[in-house]
Write an enzyme that holds these catalytic residues in place. Structure first.
Site, PDB file in Angstrom:
ATOM      1  CD1 TRP A  57      -2.346  -2.090   1.772  1.00  0.00           C
ATOM      2  CD2 TRP A  57      -2.992  -1.118  -0.133  1.00  0.00           C
ATOM      3  NE1 TRP A  57      -3.382  -2.830   1.244  1.00  0.00           N
ATOM      4  CE2 TRP A  57      -3.792  -2.255   0.087  1.00  0.00           C
ATOM      5  CE3 TRP A  57      -3.215  -0.356  -1.276  1.00  0.00           C
ATOM      6  CZ2 TRP A  57      -4.804  -2.643  -0.802  1.00  0.00           C
ATOM      7  CZ3 TRP A  57      -4.223  -0.737  -2.159  1.00  0.00           C
ATOM      8  CH2 TRP A  57      -4.991  -1.868  -1.911  1.00  0.00           C
ATOM      9  CG  ASP A 111      -3.398   4.119   3.900  1.00  0.00           C
ATOM     10  OD1 ASP A 111      -4.523   3.998   4.434  1.00  0.00           O
ATOM     11  OD2 ASP A 111      -3.043   3.462   2.903  1.00  0.00           O
ATOM     12  CE  LYS A 115      -9.006  -2.876   3.531  1.00  0.00           C
ATOM     13  NZ  LYS A 115      -7.973  -2.252   2.715  1.00  0.00           N
TER      14      LYS A 115
HETATM   15  C1  LIG Z   1      -7.415  -1.566   1.700  1.00  0.00           C
HETATM   16  C2  LIG Z   1      -6.326  -0.561   1.781  1.00  0.00           C
HETATM   17  C3  LIG Z   1      -6.165   0.452   0.812  1.00  0.00           C
HETATM   18  C4  LIG Z   1      -7.018   0.536  -0.438  1.00  0.00           C
HETATM   19  O1  LIG Z   1      -8.270   1.044  -0.198  1.00  0.00           O
HETATM   20  P1  LIG Z   1      -9.284   1.307  -1.418  1.00  0.00           P
HETATM   21  O2  LIG Z   1     -10.502   1.755  -0.682  1.00  0.00           O
HETATM   22  O3  LIG Z   1      -9.466   0.026  -2.150  1.00  0.00           O
HETATM   23  O4  LIG Z   1      -8.715   2.370  -2.269  1.00  0.00           O
HETATM   24  C5  LIG Z   1      -5.169   1.386   1.007  1.00  0.00           C
HETATM   25  N1  LIG Z   1      -4.363   1.340   2.082  1.00  0.00           N
HETATM   26  C6  LIG Z   1      -4.474   0.373   3.017  1.00  0.00           C
HETATM   27  C7  LIG Z   1      -3.545   0.374   4.200  1.00  0.00           C
HETATM   28  C8  LIG Z   1      -5.454  -0.599   2.901  1.00  0.00           C
HETATM   29  O5  LIG Z   1      -5.578  -1.550   3.839  1.00  0.00           O
END
Ligand SMILES: *Cc1c(COP(=O)(O)O)cnc(C)c1O
Length: 361
Positions: free
Chosen positions: A102, A173, A197
């Site tokens: 990511w 993030d 999540k």
């Molecule tokens: C799932 C995830 C993403 C991607 O998220 P999207 O909503 O599919 O763009 C980005 N960063 C992390 C840490 C993630 O777990």
């Protein structure tokens, strides 16, 4: 009771109580005779749902008054672009910490808009994945911000500490770690998290941003990519993903009912420790590739010493109602994502299965 425990990394399982409430309110939200998804986003009913969700999130994370909470369309991936577009300054330079897939994607996106200095990268210690401590980083003095990914969802690698960046804003993030543990929002300039999540369903992304970082962006920046526009319109510049916002609100209310983030954190630590301890006690059969100092609380990744058994493990698990345990297509192996909504009984069922599978193999 539902019949399976869903260990998916995302979209992830939701608490049964949240789903039941959404079901009960589906056809007639609060006596309106309409579904919440049919209500106008500017009407008093939805405005109240939206405001309550924000108030609950602020309460759960102790968000200080000089931070805006935005509910934005798009995923965390949209933020990979919005962060550099809005935060880069004249010298167009930012520091990124690369700890997995990511953060690598965030870096690729940022490179389109400025100069990226990769100040540190995931490494190995004792043959295990390891996040270098900050004394080994090469941060720039003139970066507009430092970006990192506290929890790398795919490999299951997580910071157990918060980087110190002084006056330079720290951007995180937190898609797969938000609300899993207490945080001190003041340590960050900007936090973002896609909802699917720990916050609910896909389609909405939470951004918590310090007021002073909200600036005018370049003329060509699309309107919806400007934090300033979203902040000025309280996330109602256009039609927001109302149903996702509503589900996020139900999740926040549920999280409060559980006793809040500090309480959930205790539960999360217990759940993760049960799995890691079991794996470490049976190293001849199961192995975790992540160093104990940076193991994820939410995404427990491991492999079978005899890789040939992985498919049988996953098939048998599925038959036992333990679903979505296959590791990410890039990482392979097994990954058990145990977000806030995964009950202790789900972890116990997985442990019970892991033990039975080991003994019968
Ligand atoms: C799932 C995830 C993403 C991607 O998220 P999207 O909503 O599919 O763009 C980005 N960063 C992390 C840490 C993630 O777990």
């Amino acid at each position: 009771m539902r019949k399976v425990y869903n260990f998916s990394a995302g979209p992830a399982m939701l608490p049964e109580d949240v789903l039941l409430k959404a079901q009960a309110e589906m056809l007639d939200w609060n006596g309106t005779g309409m579904s919440i998804m049919e209500l106008g986003h500017r009407g008093p009913e939805f405005q109240e749902v939206a405001a309550q969700a924000e108030a609950d999130l602020r309460e759960l994370l102790f968000v200080p008054d000089d931070y805006q909470v935005l509910f934005l369309p798009g995923g965390a991936t949209t933020q990979f672009a919005m962060v550099p577009i809005n935060l880069l300054n004249e010298n167009k330079k930012a520091d990124y910490i690369e700890t997995g897939i990511w953060s690598a994607k965030a870096i690729e996106e940022a490179k389109r808009y400025g100069h990226v200095n990769i100040a540190a990268s995931l490494t190995e210690r004792d043959g295990l994945l390891y996040i270098p401590t900050q004394d080994e980083w090469h941060l720039s003095e003139d970066a507009a911000y430092v970006h990192y990914t506290p929890n790398e969802t795919i490999a299951g690698v997580e910071f157990q500490w918060v980087p110190e960046t002084g006056k330079i804003p720290l951007v995180a993030d937190m898609t797969s770690s938000i609300m899993s543990q207490p945080i001190d929002v003041k340590q960050y300039g900007l936090i973002y998290a896609g909802a699917q999540k720990n916050i609910g369903q896909a389609g909405i992304t939470i951004v918590i941003i310090r007021d002073e970082l909200i600036k005018s962006s370049l003329f060509l920046t699309p309107t919806l990519y400007q934090y300033k526009v979203h902040a000025e319109h309280h996330s109602f510049y256009n039609t927001p993903p109302t149903y996702s916002w509503y589900i996020a609100g139900l999740m926040f209310a549920w999280t409060k009912q559980q006793g809040g983030v500090a309480k959930i954190y205790q539960q999360n630590k217990k759940k993760a420790a049960m799995l890691y301890d079991y794996i470490d006690q049976h190293l001849d059969f199961y192995q975790c590739q992540v160093h104990p100092d940076c193991r994820s609380l939410m995404n427990i990744s491991f492999s079978l010493s005899n890789e040939k058994l992985t498919d049988a493990f996953l098939t048998e698990a599925e038959k036992n109602g333990l679903t979505n345990l296959r590791g990410h297509r890039i990482a392979g192996g097994v990954r058990a994502s145990i977000y806030n909504a995964m009950p202790m009984e789900g972890v116990e069922a997985l442990l019970h299965f892991m033990d039975a599978f080991r003994l019968s193999s």
